[in-house]
Each structure stands twice: as structure tokens, then as C-alpha cells.
Design a protein around this motif. Structure first.
Motif, PDB file in Angstrom:
ATOM      1  N   ILE A   1       0.865  -1.179   0.000  1.00  0.00           N
ATOM      2  CA  ILE A   1       0.000   0.000   0.000  1.00  0.00           C
ATOM      3  C   ILE A   1       0.896   1.223   0.000  1.00  0.00           C
ATOM      4  N   GLY A   2       0.863   1.998  -1.076  1.00  0.00           N
ATOM      5  CA  GLY A   2       1.650   3.213  -1.173  1.00  0.00           C
ATOM      6  C   GLY A   2       0.775   4.437  -1.006  1.00  0.00           C
ATOM      7  N   LEU A   3       1.409   5.592  -1.071  1.00  0.00           N
ATOM      8  CA  LEU A   3       0.636   6.825  -0.964  1.00  0.00           C
ATOM      9  C   LEU A   3      -0.217   7.065  -2.196  1.00  0.00           C
ATOM     10  N   ARG A   4       0.171   6.484  -3.324  1.00  0.00           N
ATOM     11  CA  ARG A   4      -0.572   6.743  -4.557  1.00  0.00           C
ATOM     12  C   ARG A   4      -1.266   5.502  -5.101  1.00  0.00           C
ATOM     13  N   THR A   5      -0.647   4.319  -4.977  1.00  0.00           N
ATOM     14  CA  THR A   5      -1.224   3.115  -5.559  1.00  0.00           C
ATOM     15  C   THR A   5      -1.226   1.960  -4.546  1.00  0.00           C
ATOM     16  N   THR A   6      -2.029   0.959  -4.851  1.00  0.00           N
ATOM     17  CA  THR A   6      -2.084  -0.284  -4.074  1.00  0.00           C
ATOM     18  C   THR A   6      -1.828  -1.446  -5.026  1.00  0.00           C
ATOM     19  N   LYS A   7      -0.944  -2.367  -4.631  1.00  0.00           N
ATOM     20  CA  LYS A   7      -0.607  -3.527  -5.459  1.00  0.00           C
ATOM     21  C   LYS A   7      -1.288  -4.766  -4.896  1.00  0.00           C
ATOM     22  N   ILE A   8      -2.000  -5.476  -5.786  1.00  0.00           N
ATOM     23  CA  ILE A   8      -2.738  -6.671  -5.388  1.00  0.00           C
ATOM     24  C   ILE A   8      -2.319  -7.832  -6.285  1.00  0.00           C
ATOM     25  N   LYS A   9      -1.995  -8.952  -5.658  1.00  0.00           N
ATOM     26  CA  LYS A   9      -1.609 -10.149  -6.404  1.00  0.00           C
ATOM     27  C   LYS A   9      -2.825 -11.038  -6.570  1.00  0.00           C
ATOM     28  N   GLY A  10      -3.183 -11.313  -7.831  1.00  0.00           N
ATOM     29  CA  GLY A  10      -4.361 -12.125  -8.116  1.00  0.00           C
ATOM     30  C   GLY A  10      -4.105 -13.608  -7.939  1.00  0.00           C
ATOM     31  N   ALA A  11      -5.163 -14.412  -8.116  1.00  0.00           N
ATOM     32  CA  ALA A  11      -5.071 -15.855  -7.911  1.00  0.00           C
ATOM     33  C   ALA A  11      -4.157 -16.523  -8.921  1.00  0.00           C
ATOM     34  N   SER A  12      -4.009 -15.934 -10.102  1.00  0.00           N
ATOM     35  CA  SER A  12      -3.143 -16.508 -11.144  1.00  0.00           C
ATOM     36  C   SER A  12      -1.733 -15.952 -11.111  1.00  0.00           C
ATOM     37  N   GLY A  13      -1.413 -15.135 -10.103  1.00  0.00           N
ATOM     38  CA  GLY A  13      -0.075 -14.582  -9.978  1.00  0.00           C
ATOM     39  C   GLY A  13       0.091 -13.208 -10.597  1.00  0.00           C
ATOM     40  N   GLU A  14      -0.941 -12.681 -11.244  1.00  0.00           N
ATOM     41  CA  GLU A  14      -0.842 -11.361 -11.863  1.00  0.00           C
ATOM     42  C   GLU A  14      -0.826 -10.274 -10.801  1.00  0.00           C
ATOM     43  N   ILE A  15      -0.127  -9.178 -11.091  1.00  0.00           N
ATOM     44  CA  ILE A  15      -0.029  -8.047 -10.173  1.00  0.00           C
ATOM     45  C   ILE A  15      -0.925  -6.926 -10.689  1.00  0.00           C
ATOM     46  N   ASN A  16      -1.905  -6.548  -9.892  1.00  0.00           N
ATOM     47  CA  ASN A  16      -2.813  -5.449 -10.238  1.00  0.00           C
ATOM     48  C   ASN A  16      -2.398  -4.200  -9.471  1.00  0.00           C
ATOM     49  N   ILE A  17      -2.127  -3.122 -10.192  1.00  0.00           N
ATOM     50  CA  ILE A  17      -1.747  -1.843  -9.583  1.00  0.00           C
ATOM     51  C   ILE A  17      -2.930  -0.885  -9.730  1.00  0.00           C
ATOM     52  N   ILE A  18      -3.524  -0.523  -8.606  1.00  0.00           N
ATOM     53  CA  ILE A  18      -4.753   0.270  -8.608  1.00  0.00           C
ATOM     54  C   ILE A  18      -4.489   1.621  -7.962  1.00  0.00           C
ATOM     55  N   PRO A  19      -4.768   2.729  -8.642  1.00  0.00           N
ATOM     56  CA  PRO A  19      -4.659   4.047  -7.993  1.00  0.00           C
ATOM     57  C   PRO A  19      -5.608   4.127  -6.802  1.00  0.00           C
ATOM     58  N   ASN A  20      -5.121   4.659  -5.706  1.00  0.00           N
ATOM     59  CA  ASN A  20      -5.945   4.709  -4.490  1.00  0.00           C
ATOM     60  C   ASN A  20      -7.222   5.519  -4.687  1.00  0.00           C
ATOM     61  N   GLY A  21      -7.166   6.511  -5.566  1.00  0.00           N
ATOM     62  CA  GLY A  21      -8.347   7.336  -5.793  1.00  0.00           C
ATOM     63  C   GLY A  21      -9.501   6.583  -6.418  1.00  0.00           C
ATOM     64  N   LEU A  22      -9.217   5.437  -7.040  1.00  0.00           N
ATOM     65  CA  LEU A  22     -10.272   4.647  -7.671  1.00  0.00           C
ATOM     66  C   LEU A  22     -10.878   3.620  -6.721  1.00  0.00           C
ATOM     67  N   ILE A  23     -10.347   3.530  -5.506  1.00  0.00           N
ATOM     68  CA  ILE A  23     -10.857   2.568  -4.531  1.00  0.00           C
ATOM     69  C   ILE A  23     -12.035   3.198  -3.801  1.00  0.00           C
ATOM     70  N   THR A  24     -13.226   2.788  -4.161  1.00  0.00           N
ATOM     71  CA  THR A  24     -14.430   3.348  -3.555  1.00  0.00           C
ATOM     72  C   THR A  24     -15.152   2.340  -2.666  1.00  0.00           C
ATOM     73  N   GLU A  25     -14.962   1.056  -2.926  1.00  0.00           N
ATOM     74  CA  GLU A  25     -15.625   0.019  -2.133  1.00  0.00           C
ATOM     75  C   GLU A  25     -14.697  -1.179  -2.005  1.00  0.00           C
ATOM     76  N   VAL A  26     -14.491  -1.648  -0.771  1.00  0.00           N
ATOM     77  CA  VAL A  26     -13.549  -2.738  -0.498  1.00  0.00           C
ATOM     78  C   VAL A  26     -14.255  -3.822   0.306  1.00  0.00           C
ATOM     79  N   VAL A  27     -14.039  -5.064  -0.107  1.00  0.00           N
ATOM     80  CA  VAL A  27     -14.488  -6.226   0.670  1.00  0.00           C
ATOM     81  C   VAL A  27     -13.236  -6.906   1.215  1.00  0.00           C
ATOM     82  N   ASN A  28     -13.097  -6.924   2.548  1.00  0.00           N
ATOM     83  CA  ASN A  28     -11.922  -7.510   3.193  1.00  0.00           C
ATOM     84  C   ASN A  28     -12.307  -8.856   3.801  1.00  0.00           C
ATOM     85  N   TYR A  29     -11.684  -9.923   3.288  1.00  0.00           N
ATOM     86  CA  TYR A  29     -12.015 -11.269   3.751  1.00  0.00           C
ATOM     87  C   TYR A  29     -11.113 -11.734   4.908  1.00  0.00           C
ATOM     88  N   SER A  30     -10.135 -10.920   5.304  1.00  0.00           N
ATOM     89  CA  SER A  30      -9.101 -11.378   6.234  1.00  0.00           C
ATOM     90  C   SER A  30      -9.250 -10.840   7.653  1.00  0.00           C
TER      91      SER A  30
END
Length: 291
Positions: free
Chosen positions: A151-180
Motif C-alpha cells: 500500500i503506497g501513498l498513490r497506488t495499491t498492489k494486489i496479487k491475483g489468484a493466477s499470480g498477476e499483479i494489479n496496480i490500482i490508484p488509491n483514488g479509484l478505490i471506492t468500495e472494499v471487501v476484506n475477507y481477512s
């Protein structure tokens, strides 16, 4: 003019000043790299001691510590390297104060076009401050699902189930489901044949479920057999509910299905399978065959 140029290029003071400036620039850059490396190691050591010290942290606190650790390491890199660049510009004879003043004017001019960047930084700050999710959490953001790597000041990096890395700008995060954050619930449906002994099947399952908490630490409490969930066609569905540690319900569900199948096989409980009726025209007899 040629003579003046050659005289300028062969001036001993010129090359002496260039050599001194080069040495200073290299020294500043090497020093900044050492400072960043040492600071990151010191922060990592501090957090390691904090997480493994005599006062044990809860899993949620440990997750938050790991998130702040990554963020502090990132901030230190930005600050130290920015300071190094300013120092290098000063060594090169560039007036830093005037440059910063000009940069401020330019920044004001482009500020309206950098609203998304400001939004990303502010959103990232509140994600960490409110502890919405942390490094290592399994989350879902709109259509992206996976494990949080950073989790950075500008982006969040998420590793998917297939190993892909998703880089999402924090400003686009409007709804989060946390399973942990909380324990997970595994819902396991087991089907038996319609003509099977349902009472016997339920008894076998209940006996098996009682043994699980003592042999599997990921199971929080004794699983519950909820009973008959559905009756459709030639099968009866029995439902089992299991509370597990966060994100352990997938593995527990697979294990229970495998074990219940083995228990049914050993005790003669039939599992439903597709059947078809075959008719003979000559004697109007019918018999069943399994596909």
C-alpha cells in the motif's frame, strides 16, 4: 575566439572544480543510497522486534505494523533521494531557491490538472489511517480480487489468484471487501441418494465433525450439521457449517468433502449419480442403467 576557447578548456582551475564537483556528486549519491539502506534495515529491525517482542501482537496489529513498515520505507526513499537531488543541483551551481520558487509557480499552474494525484494520496492516507486493509489481506476491489502486496501513498498492489499483479490508484478505490479481518464460514453441501438411510448418514457426519477441532487448528469451533438443505430429484442435500480462521474455509471445505465421501463409501451410503431408463419394445420390460 578559438584561442579563448582553448584557453578556457585547458584552464587548470576549471578541471579542478569539475573534478571536485564530480567527487561531491558521487559522494552525495552514494551517501544517500547508504542512508536509505540503513534506514530501511533499522525500521525493519524495529518492527521485527516490536512484532516478536515479549508483548505479543494480535494478528490485526501485526498486519497493521507490516503495512506501516512498507509505507515508511517508501517515504524514506522519496525524502532522502529528493534531498540528494537538491544537494547535487547546489553542487552544480544551480540556484535551488529560484528553482523551487519557479517550481512552485509551475505547480500552481498544473495543480488543477493534478487533482487525481492529490485524490490518490489523500485516499491512500485514509486507507492506512482507518486500517481498511493491510499488507497480506485478501480483498476484493470492484472486479479485482487477491492478496495485498503493498500500500503506497498513490497506488495499491494486489496479487491475483493466477499470480498477476494489479496496480490500482488509491483514488479509484471506492468500495472494499476484506475477507481477512474476521473468521470465515465454510458452507459444505453433501448429497446422498434419495433411497439412502438419511438418519445413518447424518449420524456418521456428526461423529466425523466432532473430531475436527482437535486435529485441525484452522477450525475455530466444532462444525455443525444443519440438516437436510434440499430434496431435488433423486438426491438429498445435507448442509454443514464450519467456522474457520480467515481465508481457511476453502481448504477446509475441500477436506470435508473428501473425508465425507470416504466415510460414505465405507458405510454403504450411496451417492447420487445420473440414471436412465431403457425399455424393450418386445416384452415391454424396463430396467435401469447408470451412465
Amino acid at each position: 575566439m578559438y584561442n579563448k576557447l582553448m584557453e578556457y578548456l585547458t584552464d587548470e582551475k576549471l578541471w579542478t572544480s569539475i573534478g571536485i564537483a564530480t567527487i561531491k556528486i558521487i559522494a552525495i549519491w552514494l551517501l544517500s543510497m547508504v542512508v536509505v539502506r540503513v534506514a530501511k534495515m533499522a525500521i525493519k529491525k524495529f518492527f521485527h522486534i516490536r512484532m516478536t517482542g515479549p508483548i505479543a501482537l494480535l494478528p490485526a496489529s501485526e498486519r497493521r505494523h507490516l503495512t506501516i513498515l512498507r509505507l515508511l520505507q517508501s517515504v524514506i526513499s522519496y525524502v532522502v533521494y529528493f534531498s540528494a537531488i537538491i544537494a547535487i543541483l547546489s553542487v552544480m551551481g544551480i540556484r535551488v531557491t529560484g528553482l523551487l520558487a519557479g517550481a512552485g509557480i509551475v505547480g500552481l499552474a498544473v495543480g488543477f490538472g493534478a487533482q487525481s494525484l492529490v485524490k490518490d494520496v489523500i485516499t491512500g492516507f485514509f486507507i492506512i489511517f482507518e486500517d481498511q486493509f493491510g499488507v497480506g489481506d485478501y480483498i476484493k476491489i470492484t472486479s479485482t480480487e487477491g492478496t495485498v502486496l503493498e500500500i503506497g501513498l498513490r497506488t495499491t498492489k494486489i496479487k491475483g489468484a493466477s499470480g498477476e499483479i494489479n496496480i490500482i490508484p488509491n483514488g479509484l478505490i471506492t468500495e472494499v471487501v476484506n475477507y481477512s479481518i474476521n473468521n470465515s464460514i465454510a458452507i459444505v453441501d453433501v448429497s446422498v441418494a434419495y433411497n439412502s438411510d438419511i438418519a445413518k448418514a447424518e449420524k456418521l457426519i456428526e461423529q466425523y465433525l466432532k473430531t475436527l477441532p482437535s486435529t485441525h487448528e484452522e477450525i475455530v469451533s466444532e462444525p455443525t450439521l444443519l440438516g437436510v438443505q434440499n430434496v431435488v430429484g433423486a438426491e438429498v442435500t445435507l448442509r454443514i457449517s464450519v467456522e474457520t480462521l480467515p481465508m481457511q474455509h476453502f481448504a477446509v471445505s475441500r477436506m470435508i468433502r473428501r473425508d465425507v465421501k470416504d466415510i460414505f463409501d465405507r458405510n454403504g451410503i450411496e451417492i447420487p449419480y445420473p440414471k436412465m431408463m431403457v425399455y424393450e419394445r418386445d416384452n415391454n420390460k424396463a430396467f435401469e442403467e447408470g451412465e
